[in-house]
Design a protein around this motif. Structure first.
Motif, short mmCIF file in Angstrom:
data_model
loop_
_atom_site.label_atom_id
_atom_site.label_comp_id
_atom_site.label_asym_id
_atom_site.label_seq_id
_atom_site.Cartn_x
_atom_site.Cartn_y
_atom_site.Cartn_z
N ILE A 159 0.85 -1.19 0.00
CA ILE A 159 0.00 0.00 0.00
C ILE A 159 0.89 1.24 0.00
O ILE A 159 1.62 1.49 0.96
N THR A 160 0.81 2.00 -1.07
CA THR A 160 1.65 3.19 -1.21
C THR A 160 0.84 4.48 -1.25
O THR A 160 1.42 5.57 -1.16
N ASP A 161 -0.47 4.37 -1.39
CA ASP A 161 -1.30 5.56 -1.47
C ASP A 161 -1.33 6.25 -0.11
O ASP A 161 -1.77 5.66 0.88
N PRO A 162 -0.88 7.51 -0.01
CA PRO A 162 -0.80 8.19 1.29
C PRO A 162 -2.16 8.36 1.96
O PRO A 162 -2.27 8.31 3.19
N GLU A 163 -3.22 8.57 1.17
CA GLU A 163 -4.55 8.77 1.76
C GLU A 163 -5.05 7.48 2.40
O GLU A 163 -5.62 7.51 3.50
N PHE A 164 -4.83 6.35 1.74
CA PHE A 164 -5.26 5.08 2.31
C PHE A 164 -4.46 4.76 3.57
O PHE A 164 -5.01 4.25 4.56
N LEU A 165 -3.17 5.04 3.56
CA LEU A 165 -2.34 4.81 4.75
C LEU A 165 -2.82 5.70 5.91
O LEU A 165 -2.86 5.26 7.06
N LYS A 166 -3.20 6.91 5.59
CA LYS A 166 -3.72 7.83 6.61
C LYS A 166 -5.00 7.29 7.24
O LYS A 166 -5.19 7.34 8.45
N VAL A 167 -5.89 6.75 6.39
CA VAL A 167 -7.16 6.20 6.89
C VAL A 167 -6.90 5.00 7.81
O VAL A 167 -7.55 4.84 8.84
N ILE A 168 -5.93 4.16 7.44
CA ILE A 168 -5.58 3.01 8.29
C ILE A 168 -5.14 3.48 9.66
O ILE A 168 -5.59 2.96 10.70
N LEU A 169 -4.28 4.50 9.70
CA LEU A 169 -3.80 5.04 10.98
C LEU A 169 -4.93 5.66 11.78
O LEU A 169 -4.99 5.52 13.01
#
Length: 279
Positions: free
Chosen positions: A205-215
């Motif tokens: 997963i490299t998409d910053p928005e998706f990583l932000k949502v996970i956090l």
């Protein structure tokens, strides 16, 4: 998934399942009358099946076929997909929701939609891709609010879907998948064979928005657990206080009960109060 309390929200929440219709898509006015777009086209599938499809409908949905049939007026095309997979994609192209998509809460439709998205990507069918995302998000929402007990049964499936959302740019669906994934990781549910490494788990997963949502999902879960723990501690203290009161009451009552033993049920008489004249 549980309702998120963080800052991020899905790009375009969808709160109802779209109606299944058989209406034809609108054609590009400039393309009307193109010789290769008229009549029907026979698609020969990899398993030997044949599917007859309206050329105008196909070309208005697929840039791949639009470009091909604008320069080549053919009547038959061989495809690499089996009949069942291609028919699913054509069903979505006709704006018909695949069967059972909204009938039950199990995840059986996800594999089916994955096959459709592969076809939509291969033949450049943006309308099919958009409808798949729309219907899958509606499935996650189950109406105006998301179903509280919705979750991917396997975290590895959520990871796979988040990577697909990243690949096909499914922003809205990806938000919900990322939130579900973060919630499960916060609960200690990890993909088999990956250990407890967030870096290893999310390496694709490299998409910053998706990583932000996970956090954010992890943070929401931690906050919810803190609130629940405080509530449990308060409940335990209430129970302990009630038990203490009960113990004190029992300690007070025991001598009084003992005093009933030798007096025929009568309490012992209080000490006589001497009148000052009797002194």
């Amino acid at each position: 998934m549980s309702n998120p309390s963080g800052q991020s929200r899905p790009p375009a929440p969808i709160d109802t399942a779209p109606a299944a219709t058989t209406s034809r898509l609108k054609l590009d006015p400039a393309a009307v009358g193109v010789p290769g777009w008229t009549g029907t086209l026979t698609l020969t599938t990899s398993d030997g099946g044949e599917i007859i499809v309206d050329k105008e409908l196909l070309c208005s949905s697929s840039k791949f076929y639009s470009d091909m049939l604008s320069t080549c007026d053919t009547q038959r095309v061989a495809v690499d997909e089996p009949r069942e997979t291609l028919e699913l994609a054509l069903q979505v192209m006709r704006n018909q929701v695949p069967a059972k998509t909204f009938d039950e809460l199990d995840g059986s439709c996800w594999e089916m939609y994955k096959r459709i998205l592969v076809v939509a990507d291969k033949y450049d069918m943006p309308v099919v891709r958009e409808r798949c995302e729309k219907w899958l998000v509606s499935r996650c929402l189950r109406g105006k609010v998301r179903c509280s007990d919705f979750r991917f049964q396997e975290v590895s499936v959520a990871l796979e879907w988040l990577i697909l959302c990243q690949k096909y740019n499914l922003r809205c669906l990806g938000w919900y998948v990322a939130y579900d994934l973060g919630t499960q990781l916060a609960a200690g549910i990890w993909p088999a064979g990956m250990g407890n490494s967030v870096t290893e788990c999310c390496q694709g997963i490299t998409d910053p928005e998706f990583l932000k949502v996970i956090l954010e999902a992890v943070a929401d879960s931690v906050r919810a657990e803190k609130i629940a723990s405080a509530s449990r501690r308060h409940a335990r203290s209430q129970v302990q206080a009630s038990q203490h009161v009960a113990n004190v009451a029992q300690a007070i009552a025991q001598p009084a009960v003992a005093g009933l033993g030798g007096g025929g049920g009568m309490l012992a008489a209080p000490p006589a109060i001497l009148d000052e004249h009797d002194a």
